[in-house]
Write a protein that holds these residues in place. Sequence first.
Motif, mmCIF file in Angstrom:
data_model
loop_
_atom_site.group_PDB
_atom_site.id
_atom_site.type_symbol
_atom_site.label_atom_id
_atom_site.label_comp_id
_atom_site.label_asym_id
_atom_site.label_seq_id
_atom_site.Cartn_x
_atom_site.Cartn_y
_atom_site.Cartn_z
ATOM 1 N N GLU A 28 -38.699 53.708 -3.638
ATOM 2 C CA GLU A 28 -40.103 53.270 -3.636
ATOM 3 C C GLU A 28 -40.475 52.670 -4.989
ATOM 4 O O GLU A 28 -41.170 51.650 -5.049
ATOM 5 N N LEU A 29 -40.043 53.316 -6.063
ATOM 6 C CA LEU A 29 -40.315 52.788 -7.401
ATOM 7 C C LEU A 29 -39.675 51.417 -7.561
ATOM 8 O O LEU A 29 -40.298 50.496 -8.096
ATOM 9 N N GLN A 30 -38.460 51.259 -7.092
ATOM 10 C CA GLN A 30 -37.779 49.972 -7.222
ATOM 11 C C GLN A 30 -38.543 48.873 -6.468
ATOM 12 O O GLN A 30 -38.705 47.764 -6.979
ATOM 13 N N LYS A 31 -39.031 49.175 -5.290
ATOM 14 C CA LYS A 31 -39.826 48.194 -4.527
ATOM 15 C C LYS A 31 -41.123 47.855 -5.262
ATOM 16 O O LYS A 31 -41.523 46.700 -5.327
ATOM 17 N N TYR A 32 -41.772 48.868 -5.800
ATOM 18 C CA TYR A 32 -43.007 48.672 -6.558
ATOM 19 C C TYR A 32 -42.757 47.760 -7.758
ATOM 20 O O TYR A 32 -43.512 46.807 -7.998
ATOM 21 N N LEU A 33 -41.699 48.036 -8.508
ATOM 22 C CA LEU A 33 -41.385 47.210 -9.678
ATOM 23 C C LEU A 33 -41.087 45.768 -9.271
ATOM 24 O O LEU A 33 -41.511 44.830 -9.948
ATOM 25 N N ALA A 34 -40.383 45.592 -8.176
ATOM 26 C CA ALA A 34 -40.079 44.237 -7.694
ATOM 27 C C ALA A 34 -41.371 43.476 -7.374
ATOM 28 O O ALA A 34 -41.480 42.286 -7.678
ATOM 29 N N GLN A 35 -42.344 44.167 -6.793
ATOM 30 C CA GLN A 35 -43.640 43.532 -6.506
ATOM 31 C C GLN A 35 -44.353 43.105 -7.781
ATOM 32 O O GLN A 35 -45.157 42.172 -7.768
ATOM 33 N N LYS A 36 -44.057 43.773 -8.876
ATOM 34 C CA LYS A 36 -44.657 43.461 -10.173
ATOM 35 C C LYS A 36 -43.758 42.534 -11.000
ATOM 36 O O LYS A 36 -44.014 42.313 -12.181
ATOM 37 N N ASN A 37 -42.709 42.006 -10.362
ATOM 38 C CA ASN A 37 -41.745 41.105 -11.026
ATOM 39 C C ASN A 37 -41.028 41.767 -12.209
ATOM 40 O O ASN A 37 -40.723 41.115 -13.203
ATOM 41 N N ILE A 38 -40.783 43.060 -12.071
ATOM 42 C CA ILE A 38 -40.012 43.800 -13.066
ATOM 43 C C ILE A 38 -38.673 44.142 -12.432
ATOM 44 O O ILE A 38 -38.623 44.894 -11.459
ATOM 45 N N PRO A 39 -37.596 43.578 -12.958
ATOM 46 C CA PRO A 39 -36.293 43.861 -12.350
ATOM 47 C C PRO A 39 -35.849 45.299 -12.641
ATOM 48 O O PRO A 39 -36.224 45.897 -13.646
ATOM 49 N N SER A 40 -35.066 45.815 -11.728
ATOM 50 C CA SER A 40 -34.439 47.124 -11.916
ATOM 51 C C SER A 40 -33.128 47.091 -11.129
ATOM 52 O O SER A 40 -32.914 46.213 -10.306
ATOM 53 N N MET A 41 -32.268 48.063 -11.405
ATOM 54 C CA MET A 41 -30.963 48.039 -10.753
ATOM 55 C C MET A 41 -30.472 49.465 -10.513
ATOM 56 O O MET A 41 -30.690 50.347 -11.341
ATOM 57 N N VAL A 42 -29.843 49.642 -9.380
ATOM 58 C CA VAL A 42 -29.119 50.877 -9.093
ATOM 59 C C VAL A 42 -27.653 50.485 -9.208
ATOM 60 O O VAL A 42 -27.090 49.858 -8.322
ATOM 61 N N TYR A 43 -27.047 50.828 -10.329
ATOM 62 C CA TYR A 43 -25.687 50.379 -10.612
ATOM 63 C C TYR A 43 -24.633 51.123 -9.813
ATOM 64 O O TYR A 43 -23.588 50.574 -9.490
ATOM 65 N N TYR A 44 -24.870 52.388 -9.529
ATOM 66 C CA TYR A 44 -23.877 53.187 -8.809
ATOM 67 C C TYR A 44 -24.531 53.892 -7.622
ATOM 68 O O TYR A 44 -24.802 55.082 -7.668
ATOM 69 N N ASP A 89 -44.551 47.115 -23.084
ATOM 70 C CA ASP A 89 -45.794 47.781 -22.685
ATOM 71 C C ASP A 89 -46.113 47.527 -21.213
ATOM 72 O O ASP A 89 -46.609 48.427 -20.522
ATOM 73 N N ILE A 90 -45.842 46.335 -20.723
ATOM 74 C CA ILE A 90 -46.073 46.020 -19.297
ATOM 75 C C ILE A 90 -45.188 46.899 -18.421
ATOM 76 O O ILE A 90 -45.655 47.486 -17.441
ATOM 77 N N ILE A 91 -43.920 46.988 -18.766
ATOM 78 C CA ILE A 91 -42.988 47.807 -17.986
ATOM 79 C C ILE A 91 -43.435 49.273 -17.995
ATOM 80 O O ILE A 91 -43.515 49.922 -16.943
ATOM 81 N N ILE A 92 -43.752 49.782 -19.173
ATOM 82 C CA ILE A 92 -44.183 51.177 -19.306
ATOM 83 C C ILE A 92 -45.462 51.430 -18.513
ATOM 84 O O ILE A 92 -45.573 52.416 -17.781
ATOM 85 N N THR A 93 -46.424 50.525 -18.633
ATOM 86 C CA THR A 93 -47.698 50.683 -17.931
ATOM 87 C C THR A 93 -47.499 50.699 -16.431
ATOM 88 O O THR A 93 -48.084 51.536 -15.721
ATOM 89 N N GLU A 94 -46.677 49.815 -15.909
ATOM 90 C CA GLU A 94 -46.469 49.756 -14.453
ATOM 91 C C GLU A 94 -45.769 51.004 -13.940
ATOM 92 O O GLU A 94 -46.082 51.491 -12.854
ATOM 93 N N ILE A 95 -44.843 51.531 -14.705
ATOM 94 C CA ILE A 95 -44.170 52.766 -14.283
ATOM 95 C C ILE A 95 -45.167 53.926 -14.287
ATOM 96 O O ILE A 95 -45.228 54.720 -13.341
ATOM 97 N N LYS A 96 -45.991 53.995 -15.321
ATOM 98 C CA LYS A 96 -47.031 55.032 -15.361
ATOM 99 C C LYS A 96 -48.002 54.870 -14.194
ATOM 100 O O LYS A 96 -48.396 55.856 -13.575
ATOM 101 N N ASN A 97 -48.384 53.625 -13.892
ATOM 102 C CA ASN A 97 -49.292 53.374 -12.761
ATOM 103 C C ASN A 97 -48.681 53.871 -11.461
ATOM 104 O O ASN A 97 -49.377 54.451 -10.620
ATOM 105 N N TYR A 98 -47.405 53.626 -11.271
ATOM 106 C CA TYR A 98 -46.737 54.056 -10.045
ATOM 107 C C TYR A 98 -46.819 55.577 -9.898
ATOM 108 O O TYR A 98 -47.125 56.091 -8.822
ATOM 109 N N PHE A 99 -46.560 56.298 -10.970
ATOM 110 C CA PHE A 99 -46.535 57.755 -10.876
ATOM 111 C C PHE A 99 -47.926 58.371 -10.897
ATOM 112 O O PHE A 99 -48.086 59.554 -10.572
ATOM 113 N N ASN A 100 -48.940 57.608 -11.294
ATOM 114 C CA ASN A 100 -50.315 58.120 -11.246
ATOM 115 C C ASN A 100 -50.914 57.768 -9.915
ATOM 116 O O ASN A 100 -51.757 58.295 -9.373
#
Length: 100
Positions: A28-44, A89-100
């Motif tokens: 869910e977090l990965q989908k949320y970040l993608a909507q905010k144009n923040i890349p993320s990866m599950v390497y393994y 700061d954008i990345i940090i803020t969006e992650i905090k927003n997701y968990f709040n």
Amino acid sequence: MQTPKRAANSTHVFHQYTLRVKNGKRDELQKYLAQKNIPSMVYYPLPLYKQEAFLQYVEEGFSLPVTEQLCKEVISLPVHTEFDQEVLDIIITEIKNYFN
């Protein structure tokens, strides 16, 4: 959510900044970040010992339950030497927003 721990007497240059996201919320977090144009990866997504290249070396019935759990929970965030504080700061803020 769990962030990487650093020893007090050392510094670190992160190649990947990996978070542990419990309670099945990693995807869910990965989908949320993608909507905010923040890349993320599950390497393994699959433990190494379950990947085709290693199957011949693994005995039948072998398992590493903690490894398997971590493969379901970890996500890596973008890390780059050219990120300025505003991007971080954008990345940090969006992650905090997701968990709040």
